[in-house]
Every structure is written in structure tokens, then in C-alpha cells.
Write a protein that holds these residues in place. Structure first.
Motif, short mmCIF file in Angstrom:
data_model
loop_
_atom_site.label_atom_id
_atom_site.label_comp_id
_atom_site.label_asym_id
_atom_site.label_seq_id
_atom_site.Cartn_x
_atom_site.Cartn_y
_atom_site.Cartn_z
N ARG A 50 60.91 23.89 62.41
CA ARG A 50 59.56 23.85 62.62
C ARG A 50 58.92 25.12 62.09
O ARG A 50 59.68 25.78 61.37
N THR A 51 57.50 25.14 61.94
CA THR A 51 57.00 26.47 61.49
C THR A 51 56.51 27.39 62.46
O THR A 51 56.32 26.69 63.82
N ALA A 52 56.26 28.76 62.37
CA ALA A 52 55.86 29.54 63.34
C ALA A 52 54.94 30.54 62.33
O ALA A 52 55.16 30.80 61.27
N ASP A 53 53.74 31.07 62.94
CA ASP A 53 52.90 31.73 62.28
C ASP A 53 53.23 33.22 62.72
O ASP A 53 53.42 33.36 64.03
N THR A 54 53.29 33.84 61.70
CA THR A 54 53.83 35.42 62.08
C THR A 54 53.33 36.36 61.25
O THR A 54 52.25 35.97 60.46
N GLU A 55 53.28 37.76 61.26
CA GLU A 55 52.77 38.47 60.63
C GLU A 55 53.27 38.50 59.20
O GLU A 55 52.44 39.09 58.24
N GLY A 57 53.22 35.47 57.85
CA GLY A 57 52.57 34.31 57.52
C GLY A 57 53.07 33.21 58.07
O GLY A 57 54.10 33.20 58.99
N THR A 58 53.03 31.97 57.57
CA THR A 58 53.82 30.87 58.51
C THR A 58 55.30 30.67 57.66
O THR A 58 55.30 30.45 56.33
N ILE A 59 56.19 30.58 58.49
CA ILE A 59 57.63 30.72 58.31
C ILE A 59 58.29 29.65 59.00
O ILE A 59 57.84 29.06 60.02
N GLY A 104 56.33 20.09 60.05
CA GLY A 104 55.64 20.97 59.23
C GLY A 104 56.31 21.43 58.04
O GLY A 104 56.02 22.16 57.35
N GLY A 138 61.24 34.35 67.55
CA GLY A 138 59.99 35.18 66.70
C GLY A 138 60.78 36.53 66.27
O GLY A 138 59.90 37.03 65.57
N THR A 153 59.24 30.20 53.67
CA THR A 153 58.01 29.41 53.89
C THR A 153 58.17 27.87 54.07
O THR A 153 59.51 27.43 53.93
#
Length: 161
Positions: A50-55, A57-59, A104, A138, A153
Motif C-alpha cells: 500500500r502507500t503511505a504519505d511521508t516527508e 512524498g507518497t511511498i 494504490g 513509518g 514511489t
């Protein structure tokens, strides 16, 4: 009590320095560490992606939120991993025994035969790895290690820098 706090203050940076020694110059075989506890990843079952929003960007992360990495010493699309020995202990392969859910993720998800002879997940041709230094979902402590390890990405492109 004060001694325990001082020991933690000194031990944490030393552990990070030791784990960070795994870099491109030595094929990623420096440093020490155990694979992260990643739920499904320990049993050999393929985790979902899945994706995660981090510092950064989306990874891409696994179902438990553990960050996944690619290794510059691997050749995209070659169907092989170059991370073996101590490198494989510090950077455990993401198991790929089944087609995972890929919420995603727009890059191609596939598998290769990993260095241990078992299936390893790939994203857009890059073999995927965990980092033993990441202890919590994270954590991004593997990003840029040895100027060779990078998060990806959702399209499967390394995020360098």
C-alpha cells in the motif's frame, strides 16, 4: 535509573551507525542487525502493498506500514537480487509467495527467486527489501544508506535524496 538512560543515549546512535554500514561499496555486507518484526513477512507469506504519505512524498509500505526499499546494486528487471550474506540479514527480502493486494500501487508487482531460493516481491522490476534498522511502521532510517538504498514511489521509482 540514570545509568539506564545514559546507556540508551549512547547505545542508540552506535546501533544506528553499525546498521548504516551496509552500503553499495561492499555489496551491502557491512553492519549488523536482525530483520524487522513485520507480521506477515516473518512467516514467509507475501505481505500486501500500500502507500503511505511521508516527508519523502507518497511511498510504498507493506500492510503493517513497514517501509520497503530497493538496492542500487540490483539491476532493474534482471530477475535477480544482489543482496546476500550479511546484506540479506540487514536488508531482508520481502517475501512473494503469492500475488499480494496492491492498494494504490501503479507499478508492476511481480516476484523473482531470491538469494535464499524463495520468492521475493518486486515492484517495477526492483527486488523489494525491509531494513533491519526500521523498528516501527513509518521508520525511514534505511533511506539513502550507503547512497544505495531508496524508498519507492507507487510507480516503482526510487526516491533519491
Amino acid at each position: 535509573m540514570k545509568t539506564r538512560h545514559t546507556l540508551k543515549t549512547v547505545a542508540a546512535p552506535l546501533l544506528l551507525l553499525t546498521l548504516s554500514a551496509c552500503g553499495a561499496g561492499d555489496g551491502g555486507n557491512g553492519g549488523y542487525g536482525a530483520p524487522p518484526a513485520t507480521g506477515d513477512g516473518d512467516s514467509g507469506d507475501a505481505p500486501g502493498l500500500r502507500t503511505a504519505d511521508t516527508e519523502l512524498g507518497t511511498i510504498v509500505v507493506d500492510d503493517d506500514g513497514m517501509v520497503l526499499y530497493q538496492f542500487d546494486s540490483d539491476e532493474r528487471g534482471s530477475g535477480t537480487s544482489t543482496c546476500e550474506g550479511q546484506c540479506a540479514q540487514n536488508w531482508p527480502a520481502v517475501p512473494g509467495e503469492e500475488t499480494p493486494d496492491a492498494d494504490g500501487i501503479s507499478g508492476d508487482v511481480d516476484t523473482i527467486t531470491g538469494v535464499d531460493g524463495r520468492p521475493q516481491l518486486t515492484l517495477n522490476g526492483w527486488p523489494l527489501y525491509y531494513y533491519a534498522g526500521d523498528q516501527e511502521p513509518g521508520d525511514l532510517s534505511g533511506q539513502g544508506v550507503g547512497d544505495a538504498w531508496w524508498v519507492l514511489t507507487p510507480e516503482g521509482e526510487p526516491v533519491r535524496g
